[in-house]
Structures are given as structure tokens and as C-alpha cells.
Write an enzyme that holds these catalytic residues in place. Structure first.
Site, short mmCIF file in Angstrom:
data_model
loop_
_atom_site.label_atom_id
_atom_site.label_comp_id
_atom_site.label_asym_id
_atom_site.label_seq_id
_atom_site.Cartn_x
_atom_site.Cartn_y
_atom_site.Cartn_z
N GLU A 1 50.82 -15.66 -2.79
CA GLU A 1 51.42 -14.67 -3.69
C GLU A 1 50.91 -14.83 -5.12
O GLU A 1 51.56 -14.38 -6.06
CB GLU A 1 52.96 -14.80 -3.66
CG GLU A 1 53.52 -16.06 -4.27
CD GLU A 1 53.65 -17.23 -3.29
OE1 GLU A 1 54.50 -18.10 -3.53
OE2 GLU A 1 52.92 -17.27 -2.28
N ASP B 1 52.10 -15.00 -10.60
CA ASP B 1 52.77 -15.50 -9.40
C ASP B 1 54.02 -14.66 -9.15
O ASP B 1 54.84 -14.44 -10.06
CB ASP B 1 53.16 -16.97 -9.59
CG ASP B 1 53.66 -17.60 -8.30
OD1 ASP B 1 52.81 -18.03 -7.50
OD2 ASP B 1 54.89 -17.64 -8.10
#
Length: 849
Positions: free
Chosen positions: A349, A305
């Protein structure tokens, strides 16, 4: 049995004295002896009966007799003729030579021994020819079947064979037709002649690394046909061995998946980063997890992440944010260059990498290098709270192949949890496992309750650094509950009881496990909590006995009693807790705390007492067969019965002997048990026109004395309606011995079934090699068909394999109409289980005993 005693003899003899002298010997040598009174009688008998040897007396110029000899020779009525001449005669001698008589002897008393020797030598000669003929017929049939199988494979299956260096040694016509090559263009060449230029070197290295360790490799290639056309193939490569077990090369089984790959690539790619997308991630996670389990490889999931990415987007703009995602994707793509690496974008993301075959240290270095490569991009990030540049956090899961029950959801949840910990601990970091016990609990999950399982408990106890408390909790009378309620309701009961037990866990140093169908365990690792959990056990767990639920619109209130064994310590903690559990079953309070060596001796005494029950039953002829029907799925009729051993203890109770199995095998009495069982089963077999299945172990098959006993039974009763069930497992040390046994019993018309197929050790090559008639799918597969899609897919694969190999399938443990319908839809041939009948005495099913 000696074929010699099955031969027949026909004689025409006028000399009564010599004839009377010969008869005692002839009766011993031949199964049937016919006497012809004259030539017409001789021809009549020979036409109505099988005649192997003719003993023929002839006079000097006996033209009718000579004509009869011509007819016997012309029509091949007998396999051998011995001529006894009343007197010397050139005519009769010439006739003997002309018809290829075995012997020509003057019929005199002084030649009696010569006559006997001639009869015996002819009988032995015929006996040998008959045996050779039987062997030839069997080999000829096997050769035809193998030739036909090869022709089918050659025309329809993509197969290639190579030596240890990967050079092609043979290839099927089907694959040649597909690629456009002729055999001469490929034999001796390396498989790389078909390789596409984009095939990663690391992918090939992984392939060779796998097969060099004698592990089966599965994967996909993009190759090139002779005319330059690109195609995709799915490949399975496994080692080939000679008759001495020495590896001599490899076999590659291929499947054309070109059309599938074209559509697939369009649907699995993330358009922004060109990595694989979330949909494909879910598919590959399941697929690669299964591959890792099959090939006994470590499996790794990494979730990535980007730190403070929302703040980056808000400050720099979405176009700049997209560029960051592309650059990070490029880092991940470069890092995941091995053949078994996959990189994905699974959210805004968020990224993921799936890989395998690395130990924990390798994985940690691998992930740390990726983390540093992202930070070293030096993409400015003014809004980050951890760095001046864009960084990422990583949650990692790497698990051992010995842990079989972990699902793809379990893997993802564990990695995602570790990602959460990485963010919580400050970001721009990698979180693997917080401690060894956490790792073990994460790696071995029970499907039904989502609790850590027995393997996890073993590992957790092994990793203990200090004294701990272990409680093993058993749900009582579970066998009785299984008889009253269906499987789904029982599952709901187990789930509810697991929730009750979860609520008793009050701290992070105490762990709950599910050990088996009706057993749980609580491991308390902080000594200050021992007394608290002892009180919880006595005043909460033992008192919470009523399970209330609604199932299929019916309210149930079921009373569940517990038995609990408790032990303290570090070494032998599991043994002590199990001993305490056994002791607890004989107490009124429902629990027992292990105290020391005295209890160990008491438990050992109990086990010896149980073994004594077995031996007394064996000595007193108290081993009895029970029978359970096996039903034809299509007709619904009983096809055969499986004979299952039971023993009667001194109180008249019926007990299964398999609780004593390991101990019995050790003291070598198992053969006598099997012999007693075989005696009674064959007795029932002889009195009933039914098909029966009999279980044998490898130890039985490896025993010459037991094989001799089986031969004796088959000689007496035949074997046309007998099936021998063999468990195909790693216990089999000599497959040649098993093959010999199968050929031996099949010569009597017996069938062969492989039991517990799919239970963990299932060698498809051996199933075909052993000339199997049936495979019985392991009961754990059948019980879990509706609960686990992966189990259903495995069952479908096993059934399809069996159908293609011409092998019938039997489903065990069919305990409900729902399961029966399910297995029928999958294409199972026969079913067995409580839905169709429990194991009972022969009389229960109308069998004479």
C-alpha cells in the site's frame, strides 16, 4: 620573430666597389648571404641551398648569363630576382620583364640607394607572402579538419538545430534517413511535426521552461516517422550562441532507444495499478537525482502510505483493497502530469512520486492537494482511526541543487523517516522537515561517514536563532598516516573515529558534522549543555586516542591525536572556531577556546607571517620546480614530467605555495612567481630530452607581459616537448583570449592539457573548441572510483568523450596498485600519482639541472 631576418640572398657581382658598399646592409637584412664567383657557382649554390633573393649583374649581350636567368626562372629557384645592368640594353631589359624580375637597375654608384631600396622592398614583399602562406596553410588545415568532422557527424549522428521558436533550421542526414523525411520537408517546420499525440503538454512546457532559462534539458520522446512508425528517442537540448554570446537557437542531440523502451515498459510497470513498479523506482531515483544535480534543480521525493490499509483489507476483502489501490494510483497519476513527474507503486500500500524544479512552498501545496484528493474520493473506511474515509500519510524530501553529495539512498531514507513521523504524529498528514537545522542536515551528507557535511554546517550556523557552541576537531598528522597506510584502511579509520564521536552526542539539540578528510565539528545549540560538552571534549574525545581494527587479516593499533578549536556565539561562529583551531595547534593541551578580538588579531598576524615567507622566497629566488612522472599505461614507461612549484622558507623547509594562492593573486605578485618558475623549468628543459608539463592560470594567459616572456622562452628553446596545463573553469572570462594563446603556443609545437577536468565546472564544448590534446581527470574522481558507482560512471563518460574527440586522458592521484588497475580497465591513457612517483627535485629522476 620577424620572418625578414630568416631570408637568404645569393649574389653574383663583378663591381667590387659597389659590392663592398652594399655588404653591411645586406648582412643586416638577410640571415645568410651567399656569393657566387661565376655562373656555375651560382647554379650550384642555388641548388644546394634555399635561396629567396638573387642579386644578378648582367652585361649588355651576355648570352650565358641570359641563359642562366632563363633556367632560374623556369625552375623557380628564387622567390625574387633583381637585375643590375652594367649598361643600358634592350635585350637584358626584355629578359628582366620576361622572367618577372622584381627590379631592373643600372649598376652605377649614384644608383646605390635605389638598389638598396629595391632589395628591401623585395624582401618585405617575400616576407609578407611567407606569412600569408603560413596563415593560409593553417586555415586550410583547420578547414579540412572541420569539414571532415562535419561529414562524420552528418552521416552518423542524429542532430537537429532550431531557432528560438523551435523551428528547424538544419538537420543531419543520419536523422533524415532514420525518420524518412527529406531536408526540404523539415526545414522551417516546428519539431512538433514529429510529435506523438500522447506527448503530454506539461512535458513540452517543462522542456521550454528549462531551455528558456539557458539550462540544458535531457529527456525522452515518443515520435512518429514519415511512414507513421512510432519510435522513441533520448534527447539532449542545449542553447546555441553567436560569437557575441547572444542566444540564437537550440541544438538537439538524439539517440534511438525504441527497442530499449519496448522491453523496458514491460518490465517497469506494476500490473495492478499500471503505475511504474519498485524496480523502476530505484532506477529513476538515481537518474533523476543526477539530472537535478547537473541542471541545478530542486529534487523532490514523496513517499505515500495508505492509512490502516491492513484493517481495510481484513474488513472489506482483498478485492475491495485492490480497487482502493487502483483509485489512489489514478489520483497520483493525474497529479503527476508534468513531464518530469513519475508515480510508482513501491510496496503493498506504499506509493512514491519523484519530481523536480519546485521550491518548498510549491511542494507543500502539491502534496497537500494530493492528500486532499485521496480523502475526497470518500471511500468508506470503518476501521480507520483518523477518518471515516480512506486517507494517506506522506513523507516528503525536497533538496537544493547546491548540495552535491546526497545519494539516492540518503534521499529515500530521509523521506521514509518523514513518513514514519507522519504516521507517529497521527496519520493523514504531510511531514516535510521538523525544523530548519534538520532540513540542512538531511540535505548534505558525507558519503563515507553518512554524517552531515561542511555545507550542512554552514546552513545550520546560518539558521541559528540563539548563541551556540561550535567545536572543530582535527585529526593530527593525517598526511603522515596517508604515507603509511592505503586509502581503504584510512577510510576505516575515519569511519571508526566518526562512530566514536557519534557516541559523545547525547541529545537532539547537538549535531555532528564531517568537514573534510580529517576534520569534524560538533554544534551544540542548547546553552545549558555547553559545560557538559566542554567536559566531554576534554575528558572523553581528547583521551580516546587509540584506534584498534582488523584489516586484511592484520590487527592494527593506531594512535590518533586531536586538535580542537572551540568558540561560542552566533555571528562569525565558524571564523572564531577556525581561529581557535589554529591557536590550539600551538598549545600542549590540544584545545583552545576562542576569547575575542585579541585572538583574531593574532591569527591575522600568523597569516601575514605565512605570506611573508612566500614573498621572501620570491625575492630571494627560492621558488624551485619539483617534478612528478606521468606514465604511459600500456608501456609502463615515463611519458613526461609535470613541473610543480615549491618554495624554500628561511629554515630550509620545502613548502607548497598554494596555501598562499588567493592572497598572492590579490597583491599581483603571482605573475612574477610564474615567471621565476618558467625560467627554471625551461632551463631544465633545455638540458634534458624529456617532455615537461607546465601549469598556467587564466591570469597568466591574460597577462601580455607574461605571454611575451613565454614567447621569449619558446624562441630560445622551442616547444615540441612542452605541454601547458590550463584549468578550465568559470574563472575564464574570455575564451577567445585562451584560443589565441593555444594557437600561439601550438605554432611552436606545444601541447595543451586541461587540468582538473570533471571537478565541477567542465564544459565539453569548450574542450573541443580549445583544440585540447589531453584532459586530466580531477583527483577527487580517481580517489572515489571504487567507492561510488556514480563517480565511476561519470569517469567512463568523460573517458568515452575524450576518445571520440581524439583527446588523450590522464588520471591524477593514482596512489595504489588497485587504483592503477582500475583506471587502466576504464581505458585511461596515462597515470600520475604516488604509485608511480612523488614530486621530487629534478636530480631525483636523473634530470640535469
Amino acid at each position: 620573430m620577424n620572418i625578414l631576418n630568416k631570408l637568404t640572398l645569393l649574389y653574383k657581382y663583378d663591381d667590387g666597389d659597389i659590392c663592398n658598399s652594399l655588404m653591411p646592409y645586406l648582412s643586416k637584412l638577410f640571415e645568410v648571404v651567399y656569393k657566387a664567383n661565376d655562373l656555375d657557382d651560382l647554379l650550384k649554390i642555388s641548388k644546394e641551398n634555399r635561396v629567396d633573393v638573387i642579386l644578378f649583374e648582367i652585361a649588355k649581350e651576355d648570352k650565358p648569363t641570359i641563359s642562366t636567368l632563363d633556367l632560374i626562372h623556369k625552375e623557380s629557384i628564387a622567390k625574387g630576382i633583381i637585375i643590375l645592368a652594367k649598361e643600358e640594353s634592350i635585350t637584358s631589359l626584355q629578359k628582366a620583364i620576361e622572367i618577372h624580375a622584381h627590379s631592373y637597375i643600372l649598376n652605377k654608384k649614384e644608383n646605390l640607394q635605389t638598389i638598396l631600396k629595391s632589395i628591401k622592398s623585395l624582401s618585405i614583399k617575400i616576407d609578407k607572402e611567407l606569412k600569408e602562406s603560413l596563415i593560409y596553410d593553417k586555415l586550410n588545415k583547420q578547414f579540412y579538419e572541420l569539414t571532415r568532422q562535419y561529414e562524420i557527424i552528418n552521416k552518423n549522428i542524429f542532430l537537429s538545430y532550431s531557432d528560438l521558436d523551435g523551428n528547424i533550421t538544419d538537420v543531419t542526414k543520419a536523422y533524415l534517413d532514420f525518420t524518412g523525411y527529406c531536408k526540404e520537408e523539415l526545414i522551417g517546420k516546428n519539431h512538433s511535426v514529429l510529435k506523438h499525440v500522447d506527448l503530454k503538454k506539461s512535458y513540452v512546457e517543462d522542456l521550454w521552461s528549462t531551455i528558456s532559462k539557458n539550462i540544458i534539458w535531457r529527456g525522452e520522446f515518443q515520435n512518429i516517422k514519415k511512414d507513421g512508425t512510432l519510435f522513441w528517442i533520448k534527447v539532449v537540448i542545449e542553447p546555441l550562441y553567436d560569437e557575441n554570446g547572444i542566444k540564437i537557437g537550440y541544438c538537439a542531440i538524439k539517440e534511438d532507444i525504441t527497442d530499449k523502451k519496448r522491453v523496458e515498459m514491460l518490465s517497469v510497470t506494476d500490473m495492478l495499478t499500471s503505475l511504474f513498479n519498485r524496480r523502476y523506482f530505484s532506477e529513476i531515483l538515481v537518474k533523476e537525482l543526477g539530472r537535478a544535480k547537473r541542471n541545478m534543480l530542486n529534487f523532490c521525493l514523496i513517499i505515500v502510505d495508505v492509512d490502516y490499509f491492513k484493517q481495510y483489507n481484513d474488513f472489506y476483502g482483498h478485492q475491495a483493497g485492490d480497487n482502493v489501490l487502483r483509485k489512489i494510483a489514478e489520483c497520483l497519476s493525474i497529479s503527476s502530469g508534468r513531464g518530469n513527474d513519475f508515480a510508482f507503486r513501491i510496496g503493498g500500500e506504499e506509493f512514491a512520486i519523484i519530481t523536480s524544479n519546485m521550491d518548498d512552498d510549491d511542494v507543500m501545496n502539491y502534496v497537500e492537494n494530493i492528500r486532499l484528493s485521496i480523502e475526497n474520493l470518500k471511500i468508506n473506511h470503518e476501521k480507520s482511526k483518523v477518518s471515516d474515509y480512506v486517507t494517506a500519510s506522506f513523507g516528503v524530501m525536497n533538496f537544493s541543487p547546491s548540495i552535491e553529495l546526497l545519494s539516492s539512498d540518503d534521499v529515500y531514507n530521509i523521506a521514509d523517516k518523514n513518513l514514519y513521523e507522519a504516521k507517529k504524529d497521527g496519520r493523514n498528514r504531510v511531514v516535510f522537515y521538523k525544523n530548519k537545522i534538520d532540513k540542512n542536515l538531511s540535505c548534505s551528507i558525507d558519503k563515507l561517514t553518512k554524517l552531515p557535511d561542511k555545507a550542512a554546517l554552514f546552513e545550520a550556523v546560518h539558521e541559528l536563532e540563539d548563541r551556540a557552541m561550535l567545536m572543530i576537531i582535527s585529526l593530527n598528522d593525517f598526511t603522515h598516516l596517508k604515507e603509511q597506510y592505503d586509502n581503504k584502511l584510512l577510510d576505516n579509520i575515519i569511519i571508526e573515529k566518526s562512530k566514536d564521536l557519534r557516541r559523545t552526542i547525547l541529545d537532539k539539540e547537538t549535531f555532528l558534522f564531517r568537514l573534510s578528510t580529517n576534520e569534524f565539528a560538533i554544534l551544540v545549540t542548547r546553552q545549558s549543555q555547553f559545560e557538559k560538552y566542554l567536559s566531554i571534549m576534554e575528558y572523553a574525545i581528547l583521551q580516546n586516542r587509540v584506534c584498534e581494527m582488523v584489516y586484511k587479516d592484520v590487527e592494527y593499533k593506531i594512535v590518533i591525536n586531536y586538535t580542537i578549536g572551540i568558540a561560542y556565539g552566533k555571528k562569525k561562529l565558524l571564523n572564531m572556531a577556525n581561529m581557535a583551531l589554529i591557536k590550539a595547534s600551538s598549545t600542549t593541551k590540544g584545545f583552545y577556546v576562542y576569547c575575542g578580538e585579541i585572538e583574531q588579531k593574532e591569527i591575522r598576524k600568523q597569516m601575514l607571517d605565512k605570506l611573508k615567507i612566500y614573498k621572501e622566497a620570491l625575492d630571494n629566488d627560492k621558488i624551485i620546480p619539483y617534478f612528478q612522472p606521468i606514465v604511459d599505461v600500456n608501456s609502463g614507461k615515463i611519458f613526461k614530467y609535470e613541473a610543480l612549484a615549491r618554495l624554500i622558507d628561511e629554515s630550509g623547509n620545502i613548502v607548497t605555495p598554494y596555501m598562499f594562492l588567493d592572497a598572492v593573486k590579490e597583491d599581483k605578485t603571482w605573475e612574477y612567481f610564474t615567471r621565476q618558475m618558467l625560467h627554471k623549468v625551461f632551463d631544465i628543459y633545455s638540458k634534458n630530452s624529456v617532455n615537461l608539463s607546465i601549469n598556467l592560470t587564466y591570469e597568466n594567459i591574460a597577462s601580455p607581459s607574461l605571454i611575451a616572456y613565454i614567447k621569449n622562452r619558446l624562441d630560445l628553446f622551442g616547444g615540441q616537448r612542452i605541454t601547458f596545463e590550463i584549468v578550465e573553469s568559470e574563472d575564464i572570462k574570455n575564451y577567445n583570449l585562451v584560443e589565441e594563446f593555444i594557437l600561439f603556443v601550438k605554432s611552436y609545437g606545444c601541447k595543451i592539457a586541461i587540468d582538473d577536468f570533471g571537478s565541477g565546472y567542465s564544459n565539453f564544448t569548450n574542450i573541443v573548441r580549445l583544440n585540447t590534446d589531453y584532459i586530466k581527470l580531477d583527483g577527487t574522481i580517481i580517489e572515489n572510483l571504487a567507492k561510488d558507482k556514480n563517480v565511476e560512471l561519470m569517469a567512463i563518460s568523460l573517458i568515452n568523450f575524450a576518445k571520440k574527440a581524439g583527446i588523450k586522458t590522464i588520471a591524477e592521484f593514482v596512489s595504489s596498485k588497485e587504483i592503477a588497475l582500475h583506471v587502466k580497465e576504464l581505458g585511461i591513457d596515462f597515470v600520475q600519482g604516488y604509485e608511480y612517483g612523488k614530486p621530487e627535485l629534478a636530480e631525483y629522476y636523473g634530470l640535469k639541472s
